[in-house]
Motif scaffolding. Sequence first.
Motif, mmCIF file in Angstrom:
data_model
loop_
_atom_site.group_PDB
_atom_site.id
_atom_site.type_symbol
_atom_site.label_atom_id
_atom_site.label_comp_id
_atom_site.label_asym_id
_atom_site.label_seq_id
_atom_site.Cartn_x
_atom_site.Cartn_y
_atom_site.Cartn_z
ATOM 1 N N GLU A 1 0.945 -1.106 0.157
ATOM 2 C CA GLU A 1 0.061 -0.055 0.052
ATOM 3 C C GLU A 1 0.856 1.254 -0.078
ATOM 4 O OE1 GLU A 1 -3.798 -1.809 2.438
ATOM 5 O OE2 GLU A 1 -2.474 -0.157 3.533
ATOM 6 N N ARG A 2 1.972 1.199 0.954
ATOM 7 C CA ARG A 2 2.787 2.377 0.982
ATOM 8 C C ARG A 2 3.566 2.598 -0.344
ATOM 9 N NH1 ARG A 2 2.626 7.328 2.541
ATOM 10 N NH2 ARG A 2 1.384 6.286 4.466
ATOM 11 N N ILE A 3 4.048 1.499 -0.990
ATOM 12 C CA ILE A 3 4.818 1.515 -2.176
ATOM 13 C C ILE A 3 4.085 2.198 -3.231
ATOM 14 C CG2 ILE A 3 5.927 0.069 -4.094
ATOM 15 C CD1 ILE A 3 6.723 -1.669 -1.481
ATOM 16 N N ASP A 4 2.785 1.611 -3.362
ATOM 17 C CA ASP A 4 1.870 2.208 -4.315
ATOM 18 C C ASP A 4 1.745 3.899 -4.029
ATOM 19 O OD1 ASP A 4 1.522 0.068 -5.540
ATOM 20 O OD2 ASP A 4 -0.078 -0.657 -4.505
ATOM 21 N N GLU B 1 6.895 -6.874 -22.090
ATOM 22 C CA GLU B 1 5.825 -6.279 -22.616
ATOM 23 C C GLU B 1 5.145 -4.990 -21.695
ATOM 24 O OE1 GLU B 1 4.325 -7.402 -25.172
ATOM 25 O OE2 GLU B 1 5.888 -9.210 -25.203
ATOM 26 N N PHE B 2 6.141 -4.425 -20.878
ATOM 27 C CA PHE B 2 5.898 -3.124 -20.485
ATOM 28 C C PHE B 2 5.111 -2.255 -21.119
ATOM 29 C CE2 PHE B 2 6.517 0.416 -17.583
ATOM 30 C CZ PHE B 2 6.267 0.228 -16.471
ATOM 31 N N SER B 3 4.104 -1.775 -20.671
ATOM 32 C CA SER B 3 3.445 -0.690 -21.593
ATOM 33 C C SER B 3 4.354 0.560 -21.878
ATOM 34 C CB SER B 3 2.164 -0.311 -20.883
ATOM 35 O OG SER B 3 1.653 0.629 -21.727
ATOM 36 N N GLY B 4 4.707 0.763 -23.292
ATOM 37 C CA GLY B 4 5.346 2.121 -23.383
ATOM 38 C C GLY B 4 6.564 2.019 -23.537
ATOM 39 N N LEU B 5 7.347 0.735 -23.176
ATOM 40 C CA LEU B 5 8.581 0.550 -23.025
ATOM 41 C C LEU B 5 9.482 0.896 -24.361
ATOM 42 C CD1 LEU B 5 11.033 -0.283 -21.309
ATOM 43 C CD2 LEU B 5 10.705 -2.437 -21.727
ATOM 44 N N SER B 6 9.194 0.337 -25.473
ATOM 45 C CA SER B 6 9.713 0.569 -26.880
ATOM 46 C C SER B 6 9.971 2.139 -27.034
ATOM 47 C CB SER B 6 8.990 -0.149 -27.997
ATOM 48 O OG SER B 6 7.762 0.162 -28.079
ATOM 49 N N ASP B 7 8.508 2.822 -26.867
ATOM 50 C CA ASP B 7 8.552 4.333 -27.167
ATOM 51 C C ASP B 7 9.645 4.885 -26.474
ATOM 52 O OD1 ASP B 7 7.144 3.790 -29.365
ATOM 53 O OD2 ASP B 7 5.089 4.226 -28.154
ATOM 54 N N PHE C 1 7.932 -2.915 -8.796
ATOM 55 C CA PHE C 1 9.346 -2.951 -9.119
ATOM 56 C C PHE C 1 9.716 -2.171 -10.563
ATOM 57 C CE2 PHE C 1 14.024 -3.726 -9.743
ATOM 58 C CZ PHE C 1 14.343 -3.379 -8.569
ATOM 59 N N ASN C 2 8.855 -3.089 -11.294
ATOM 60 C CA ASN C 2 8.908 -2.564 -12.957
ATOM 61 C C ASN C 2 8.497 -1.223 -12.934
ATOM 62 O OD1 ASN C 2 9.548 -5.216 -13.460
ATOM 63 N ND2 ASN C 2 7.461 -5.808 -14.030
ATOM 64 N N ARG C 3 7.411 -0.756 -12.417
ATOM 65 C CA ARG C 3 7.027 0.557 -12.486
ATOM 66 C C ARG C 3 8.100 1.439 -11.785
ATOM 67 N NH1 ARG C 3 2.455 3.417 -9.194
ATOM 68 N NH2 ARG C 3 2.527 5.413 -9.971
#
Lengths: 555, 827
Positions: free
Chosen positions: B136-139, B204-210, B171-173
């Motif tokens: 919760e805190r991480i978010d 597949e992380f969204s927006g990574l390639s861009d 972590f990815n975020r």
Amino acid sequence: MGGEAVTRVPFGFGRRTPVVTRLPGLLLLLFLCLLSTAPATAQSPGASDAGRVAGDESADEIHPKDRKSLDDVIPFNLKPYRVRVEVSLTGTDRGRSVNAATVRRELRRALHRMYGRLWELDLGKSDWLIPGTVAQIADLQKTDLIDMRNEEDPLIRYPETEVDKTMLVAVAATSAGFEIICREYDVRTQDLAPARRAFTPDARGIASESARLIRDSFRSYLKFLRRYEDDSGVAFMELQVQGGEIVVPDPSAEQLRENDVLRPFQRFMSRTDGARLRQLRSLPFTYIRVLSIDREVRRGVATGAVLMHGPVTPFGMRGRSLEQVALCQRPTADSSVVKLIQRSAEERPLVSQRVTLVYKLRLRDEETREQERLVSDRNGHLRIPLTADHPTVWMYIYSGRLLLARIPYAPGILPVDTVTLPDDSIRLSVEGDLQLFRDQLVDAVALREVHFSLARQAADEGRAEDLQQHLEDYAKIPQVESFRKSLALIRVEAVNRAVEERNLPAQRAVERLCRGMEQSLDVFFSDEKRIDREEELSTLKARVGLPAAASADEG
Amino acid sequence: MFRLPGMILVLLTVVAAVRPVALRAQEELTLPTLDDMERPLSFEELMEAERFDWVVLKESSRVLVVEALLPRPNTFERLTEERKKLESIRRRTQDESRRLSEVKLLKISLLGDPDEYQLKMEDVENIINFEVFMLERIDLLLDADETTKAFDLLQRLDAYVPDWEEAVPRFNRLLYLEATRHARDGSPVAAMALLEQLHDRAPEFSGLSDAMGGLLSPLISQAIDNGEYREARWLLRRLSRRFPDYPMVGQVTQRLRSLAAAEVSRAVELSRNGSRREASDVARVAGHIWPLTGRIRSERSEVMALHQVVRVAVPTLDDKSSFPVPLRPELRHRELVSVPLFEADSVNEITHYRSAFIEEWEPQDLGRVVTFSLRTNQPYWQPQPLLSAGQVADALAVRLNPDSDNFDPRLASFVAGYSVRSPSSIEIRFSRVPLNLAAMFRFPVHLRDMESGGEVAALAGRFDLVEATDDQRLYARHSPEPEGLLPDQYHVAEILEQKYESRHLEIQAFRRGEVDVLPYLRPWEADAIRDSELGSVLQFAAPDNHVIVFNPHREAVQNPQLRRALSLAIPREIILKRIILQDEAMKYGRVSSAAWPQASYASSPLVEDPKFDLRLAFALKFAAEEQLKIPVKQQLVAEARAAAREAGEDWVESVWRAQNAEMLREATAEIKLPPLTMLCDPDPVMQEAAEKMAEFWGRLGLDVQLVYPDSADEPSTDWDMMYRRVRMEEPLLDLWPVLLTDHSLDVSLLAGYPDWMRQDLTGLDYAGSFRVARNRLFRIERNIAAQAFLIPLWEVEQFIAFRHGISGFRERPLSVYDDVQRWVVKP
């Protein structure tokens, strides 16, 4: 001269073989008396180029056998030198050739003014040294003048029956002036002096410069009179200079001066023919330093100190048909190069040999100047400088701890000399071995003390394990037997080498050195010390409760 | 610690764990409801608190704060699931029955209460684990872009629950946010690294390639515009590896390929016009733009073959002139610009020699005469000019002339005379037969300055120094190879020494292919580079010996006890293992007892390796100090003796010494060994070793100051010891210059040595046979070890690395540029 006219064969390219006829003895005696008593000025130089003064010509006309009788008759101190001066001129003076006749004439006059009656001068040009360049004279070797190797046809350019001294002079005209060289050859000692050189820019100075060179090159000839000791046991020698009674007109041409250095020679004459030289012996590194000269009562008698490298010198000994003579030789250079070589292999120079120059007169005299330390270079060469007031020095040559030789030396007299020294390499290498041996011994003793000290500390603090460890370390240190074996090995190897090379002195020296080291071992590892140490160790062990049987020390 | 919101009493059946009875209501407590509890927990609390869980009871959603439960996370779900699973089993085993009864009860420990309690699971509505509070805190932190705190919490969470699937997306975020921040802050490389990491974790992380493309595209374009093709390719490679279909990848690839082809065409044109050097440069750059293939590649190779340049990475170009002996830069320079009459050809037990100028050297008259027949022609690839007999005679004359600066007294002591027999033949007569003729003639032939008579420049060199800056030295072949040869017949035309500021940069340049040769590999680098398969790693034919030499002019180091103390106090093996080799097995080095390699014929099998013994060293240092006191003591004794005699008293020295021992000790108490100065090779590893040695000497009480060379005009003379490396080709001749740090071979420098050592040293020149020479060297080695005339330390194998593409080098080179004229560079 009556019907017994004297003829002389001109110099040829080969041997010089004079042909003379006998002169009646009485007439000859009368003539010589006149000659010796005639004033110097009466000897006016002749006019001809190759001419000689009248007296010279008369002297030349004496048969050799008569010369012998003359020698017997005329005292040595009244006897003039028969000097042959050969002058050659080469090159041209700015395109004009130098007038040789004029030069010779002026030179004769100059020499006469200097030496007067002391010299029976024969001045001319050389008949064998052609063209007589400066380089030729500079490169001249003794064998160019006398070579007896071929017994059937020996080369003798200047027989001593005819001449005492020969002065070889060359004048070379160069674009800047005139280069002059002069070398003296003493016929009786068959010794060729080093070259002296001079330069004059003016042709008019040739004669005077040549005369000066000749004067400086001239080496007086002396005969041994006696050897004696003073009240304090110091040895002296008396020598008589030839013609010492004859006063030279020019004081600068004085034959002897105090502090001059004499080089001795021994002439062994034939027992059947007293005038014939059988053997000539030079005495290298033996000098007589002139301390005083009698100029009044016994004119020309020099008293000197004999300097020799050995305990005794053959010079001055008695002997039948033995002439003991000396040449007074003054320095021609401000230093001499002495080459040290080893006797066993003459090709090998002694490189990096330590030599100390000690400034004193005799071996036992006080030193008069601070010592100088030298080291021979890669060729075994030492440059010994000539020092003011010290015409002779002593070379102390060391090899390790050994003083290998003490040699007197007169620097500057000869440009190059060679000293042959005994082969000390075996003894020296043993000295090195023993140095390393001593280091090991000291290390062992030091380590023993360190471990013992630590062991004692451990015992004091009751640390039995540490004590045991230190005692074990203590026991690992080499013991006396190990050292004795090493020492024996050093000795045996060196002695075998000495025996192989038949070098008895080296063998003795090695034995002596090793014996000394053995004594040191005995001191280091004496029984008393061993027992004391064992008792101490037992005490230490007892203190921490270790069994006494585990003794660590044996030595 | 977590505290209850208030002391609220509720009815709870609690049974202490020590009492094995069923849960009964015995005490009444007041508990907060779930709504009363404060959520989310603070960052600090989550970071500092011990883990705890909330047990939410069905009864009014009361919350019990308990110590961390097991299993976790998702405790409630996992227990419930297990219970259901067990209940669904019809015929349970004893264990299953026991376990079922266990999972129906929840064992808890209240915070701060040592007793354990049990709750019926049917009374529990939910269990909220501590980890959930962390998520919760991480978010919240990520929402607020507080990535650092979020990262700290994620790290802590990962420690509690490694690789928890709930943490991964967070972590990815975090990585994405962090990359964005770096990109925003102008650290594109860091941003790129984070994005790459993100790609590896979640392709597949969204927006990574861009994000990646947006980040790298401007960088790639900028690098190409600046001509930094290597960087552009590197960036492009990183982009294409992750996103090969990103539109820019194809565009840039095509652009670089075209550029490279154009440059190759230009290089070919330049080469045709005779500008081979420029053409080679352009072609080399073309290779950096884009890897070439096919015809373009062969065209480029051909252009570069006509003018080959070898690039050598070096740590320094400064010879540090204050160091009394030539260092590596100077040795390399000499090797290129001058060729000795004879040079070492191979080294094993003995060294064999060859000559680039002399075809035959036949001894006559039992070795007293030798005739050198000089080469009159040579292969086209030999860059040095041919020498005439007159030139050799001139060089000889200079070395035999005592007035010349290059006078060689040793050679002069051997040579009796020489005469030029013909333009290609010179006869040399010896007064003594030299044992190793070739080794004695290892000197280059120089041009003579007609005015001074001195030597000015090497007449015969392989390469000439054509350009020198602070960072580079460029050498060009002295005699260029003829034109019209086939491309594969050409050899190296230029050598470029490039200085790098650090070892790391040198190796990086080698890896990148910016340099072709890495000449001085550290022992621990050799295997690593060999394994990397970037090229060939060759071991030099002879190792380097590290030694400490003493200044023969300095009084302070004349004392053998002091020298021995210094030697004994060096822990050779430790330094060798930990500093020089960095290898406990000592694969490429060994402790040495001589200044020459152990494999040499001159190494005595009887001489042991030097010892390390601090106790003995201390004793020797003490002895050396005592020796310093002797003159003062002797002076005092002499004065006392004179006084006694004057007073008419009896004099016994030993008695006087015993009576005045204290006075003598006090009078000499201040006399100590002087501080010593040790000059050290500028190599960093050697400096580290020197510092370690100085540290051990310091333990003995010896003050040894380390001095590092600088670029002064004149070699320093203000040193007592010097730590250097040596490589002796011929100990018979090379020992002297090393021992005395003197090339003039001046025997007066031996003055400080005992006569027996001097005799041994000078006797080397007079050895009549190889056997005698070897025995003398054995003896000298023993003497040196015993008296520390020189302190041998260790010998270290040397390595050189050549990148693929370089060929023609020798398999066991003797030096860096051994046979360099035959090297071939193929791109």
